[in-house]
Design an enzyme around this catalytic site. Structure first.
Site, mmCIF file in Angstrom:
data_model
loop_
_atom_site.group_PDB
_atom_site.id
_atom_site.type_symbol
_atom_site.label_atom_id
_atom_site.label_comp_id
_atom_site.label_asym_id
_atom_site.label_seq_id
_atom_site.Cartn_x
_atom_site.Cartn_y
_atom_site.Cartn_z
ATOM 1 N NE ARG A 1 68.801 35.718 39.802
ATOM 2 C CZ ARG A 1 67.902 35.480 38.617
ATOM 3 N NH1 ARG A 1 68.413 35.679 37.220
ATOM 4 N NH2 ARG A 1 66.821 34.821 38.783
ATOM 5 C CG ASP B 1 67.173 35.549 42.377
ATOM 6 O OD1 ASP B 1 68.008 35.494 42.684
ATOM 7 O OD2 ASP B 1 66.113 34.737 41.694
ATOM 8 C CB SER C 1 59.123 31.845 38.983
ATOM 9 O OG SER C 1 59.753 31.737 40.104
#
Lengths: 368, 368, 368, 368
Positions: free
Chosen positions: D94, D123, D173
């Site tokens: 990230r 995130d 996801s």
């Protein structure tokens, strides 16, 4: 002949003055004295004394600048205050002495270095582990630890050899350098119940009255004003002024009592828990299982925190001047250097050997 | 009809006095005020004022004994001093207020409780998370955070409704209870380089002179005397008296500068590293890879610890009274409650919702 | 006559079998043996053997239930896994043995207890400090540490006295209880540079290829699947499944190398820093001064983390089976019990005396 | 006209594909997509898709080498394994994405960047705080968090605009990079009482039998072999081989249950206490007040550690595959992304604003 030399860290006091003839007689060695000025020593006078009592050489070093640059200032940057109280003056001087001893031993071809520490203090460990780290093959001799003489024996031994010793000097050993001075003091004197205050000056009081009374008395003496730039929960810094006389006095007293009744390991872990607990309270998390867990720990630690504390409040300061606890871990017989001394000095050599072993191993395996 | 009631924590000050008509008008609710004496409140006067401005009921509680027994003394036992400075007076009162609010809401059949905290402080979080923990279904209203009125707007709003308000009261919000008082102060004033001192009173000095000077000046003012029962390396406790004026002064100054230049997380980790580093020094382990690692950490933290500190030395005390740093994290625009306020008050509600979520979840799943 | 009795913790192995006549001869004492079943001992056979070699009494105890209830399960609750690897089987049995020794000494009027530990291991400390804590006046004798016999000497000594000893038993001492077994192993065998991997199976690879290769190989062997209920930053728990073959393999290898090259204190502090660093990364705080400080610490620790590691990947497991480092702190000469043994066994007694002193003091001052 | 541009981090999946027309329509902006290969992306295919759905430019970057050199390897050196389980693959990617977004915004003259994270995950925080740190003035848009569309709504929106979307793609996801992959999983399934095991496979057993049984079963599957280079109490390192099937299985099960029943803060503090407690046991300090204090803490944490755990033992591995606890803090309604989702997504923006405030402040005040 270099192999017969011993370098002795020499302060000019009774112990190290007696050590010069003793080392010569016992080891058949030539003694090189090393005197280091860390802030308080008259180097030239001490050098003359060393030569007058039989040293073959008397080395003197002004270590003040090095002490400041390589030890005091890094310590200051690190904020290293031992047990939140003591800025570590003596402890910071010892590794420097170890380094000067190793350097002198190399320069003068000595096979051993000697120091004047007893078998009961911290400094023997600091110096010997320092020497082990810097030169694993150099031998270390601790005459005062080994010879078994009391203070009176030392004076007698010295007078018999015409040594220039002062028989009226303080019975408390002192160490000082630029960063501070330590004086070992005598007995502890005067007097909470399981960590909770129950009386003031002999008068039992409930909590509300007791705190109110301390706020009045403490406030009169200017105790408890705090000016702090604080990290808020919501991500900003703010400047805060607090006035908390009773809280400051009671925390000081409570901590004073804990120094008598908690073991070192308890004190270390409780300090970490207190830091966490403070954040929990500050951050509004009182009603949580986490706080209950921390409290269970704290309550367990308070079982023996019972006793009396004497404090002096004066012009903004609050100082603990006496502590007494029926279950104190402080043991006069162990702490004293008098004849009642019950500490096993001989065990210290074995302790240091094993305690210092990983330092020695690492400095050999990873020398740079 | 019980479902229309809101319990407001009422201090009698401007904010909560204005809140009574505002809550009535905005929510169409009956307002029950709750005033709690934690050490400093005139309960009966405040009760009369609440009734005079339209409260349907004005509840008063003497919370002093409970504060002492359930909050102050456990905190004392835990040694919880926030950032080694602040004994947490206000933070200890807030969970008690939360509990009284929940109890009053139940007793008076209210669907919501209200408090007078702003969107920028710690107390909104402490009270709201406390209420969440004790009654997850109770709604919490924060009028001052929501209404967007400045201080002048509040006064205007109050005068228009004939509220008994004092227009000359201090612009600094104050909170006090038995354990202490907090006063938010104004601007910071006055001058280390990467954590190392370089001058005193405008005069550049090398370390030896600088420390010598501070030992003289500090000693004259009685600063730096320490009386400590200490845990020795060799397993015994001993009482030590230290005199370290310069060290105490410099540590105080350095720490003062760090409160301006280190983030909260840096400060927390550095405090733990300092505790470890102190033990390493005390225990004679200077010449180790471990100390080198700790020092690498410390040096990294000192990059921006540059600035000026003003201290007051007086009768044994050394107090930081001014701090200034070019790279300070203190930001007046964020910390102030004036019109320059840049803080996003509205974000606070979202923050508290997520911050308090695990507390709410745990108190629902594990209620006992 | 009770005052002549010694209670010996007796396993039936070579060391404690030889100790029976040795203690009788050296101390002129009657020997009471104590054999404790912690999961693996044939009590009756061992009792007969003890009587056959001259014990005046041979006490046997089934300690399994107590071990489970008072030691194993509390340890399980605490999650105590030493260095994240070892669930502490032997270490949990030792305090129980100390307690049975003290109880047997009281029941049989013995003035001393004896154990079969050497001067180099952990168990001597655990048992002696345990006994000190439970009965500060009871003497402890460690014949194997004191007598200076090698294994061959012991066999010779035993055969000369017709003791029933097995001359072909393993040269590695073994300890087992319900919670696990420890076997001391022989030499270490077989390649990271300053903490960073540079090759696999002799082939130098850049990082992308190296990780890709390990993901393929590790994935084939089912290594690196993680099923975790995780605490999210936003206050909720969620279940996550991860697949990270290369990461798991490289962390295992890197940690394996660090066990060889970091000192115990470095390992302890780095483990705490790693926990903090993990949270910093997980919580999105990569670009912070705090992360830079932590990294400065980490880089300092990696100076000597250079060497080779051999791993076995098999059906979902990844095991370090060999580690080699030019700057290793592991020292065969110190770790071995062979004739090359360089460890100073005699120092152990002094070490334990000082190490155990605060435990003894506290159990005297605070007995309940 | 540069001021109308937004850079969108584009993966090619449903969320970010729908985001392209949504951002254009809502903000009247030109969209520049940015696709980064961190190990698993077909860059050219994704670029063509971005252009086909209306991006004015589609930037692609191979970030693999940078990921390895600047993120994965430093993390490996630090030993950062989140909660001792997860090597932090996504969390390490990230901050790199944040940096590429900031760089692309500068190069393409964009006033804002956008990402496809929801309001409930980690995130969003990592990327937004990363961008705040690197460019405090750049605006961040989180379309998925803001638009309030369910998965079905997104598909409908996309089909109405002829977007190339796959309606049968996984509902979970997924994120992957070189260091690992994370897959969010569905419900938890299957069964300790206050931290102590009471049965196996439905059969109640006392501790001795239960551990004996697990040693047999675990041993059959090769579970619990440990090969460790260990730091001994007496200052040396030694290599040890342990076999502890039952201990390894029970610790895994117990920890699995604790992940369900302890809050994050409880888990963090308990992990530190466990490290201390392990050393206390290993070092022979069982019979100390310090251990009693630690145990008081542990017992408090175990109040709700009651439930069932399902484990899979296979070829040397022991894996927790199911956990169930009546007092679990895991809350399906909060953790799910389904329609039952009870999480307040809108609160996330306020949370991030305040959570990221000190990072933004520090990067402005101390930019280097």
């Amino acid at each position: 002949m270099p192999n017969d030399r011993i370098v002795l860290a020499y302060s000019g006091g009774l112990d190290t003055t007696v050590a010069v003839p003793w080392l010569k007689e016992k080891y058949g060695a030539d003694i090189v004295t090393l005197t280091i000025d860390l802030g308080m020593v008259d180097l030239e006078t001490t050098r003359q004394r060393a030569l007058s009592i039989g040293a073959v050489e008397a080395v003197i070093v002004d270590g003040r600048q090095t002490l400041v640059d390589e030890f005091l200032y890094p310590s200051l940057q690190a904020g290293t205050v031992y047990e939140e109280q003591y800025p570590l003056a003596t402890a910071l001087g010892r590794p420097l002495i170890a380094r000067y001893l190793v350097e002198a031993a190399r320069e003068h071809g000595a096979y051993a270095v000697a120091h004047g520490c007893t078998g009961k203090g911290n400094d023997q460990v600091r110096i010997e582990v320092g020497v082990m780290a810097l030169d694993p093959n150099l031998q270390v001799i601790a005459p005062i630890r080994d010879w078994g003489m009391s203070r009176d024996d030392e004076i007698e031994y010295g007078l018999a050899r015409n040594l220039p010793i002062n028989t009226r000097a303080s019975r408390f050993s002192t160490d000082e350098n630029l960063w501070g001075r330590s004086v070992e003091a005598g007995e502890l004197e005067d007097p909470f119940e399981r960590g909770v205050p129950i009386a003031i000056n002999g008068e039992s009081m409930g909590g509300v009255d007791l705190i109110g009374h301390l706020n009045a008395v403490g406030g009169d003496h200017g105790v408890g004003r705090i000016d702090h730039v604080e990290n808020r929960l919501v991500g900003i810094k703010s400047r805060e002024i607090y006035e908390c006389p009773a809280a400051v006095v009671l925390h000081a007293a409570h901590k004073g009592l804990e120094t008598m009744t908690l073991s070192k390991e308890q004190a270390r872990t409780k300090a970490r828990i207190a830091q966490e607990y403070s954040d929990v309270i500050y951050n509004g998390l009182w009603y949580t299982a986490h706080r209950a867990d921390l409290d269970a720990y704290v309550q367990s630690t308070q079982r023996h925190v019972t006793g009396e504390v004497r404090l002096r409040l004066h012009k903004g300061t609050c100082t603990v001047v006496g502590r007494q606890a029926p279950r104190a871990l402080y043991n006069y017989g162990l702490a004293t250097y008098d004849r009642q001394d019950q500490f096993d000095h001989a065990a210290a050599a074995g302790f240091i050997g094993i305690y210092g072993l990983p330092v020695r191993t690492q400095n050999q395996a990873q020398p740079d």
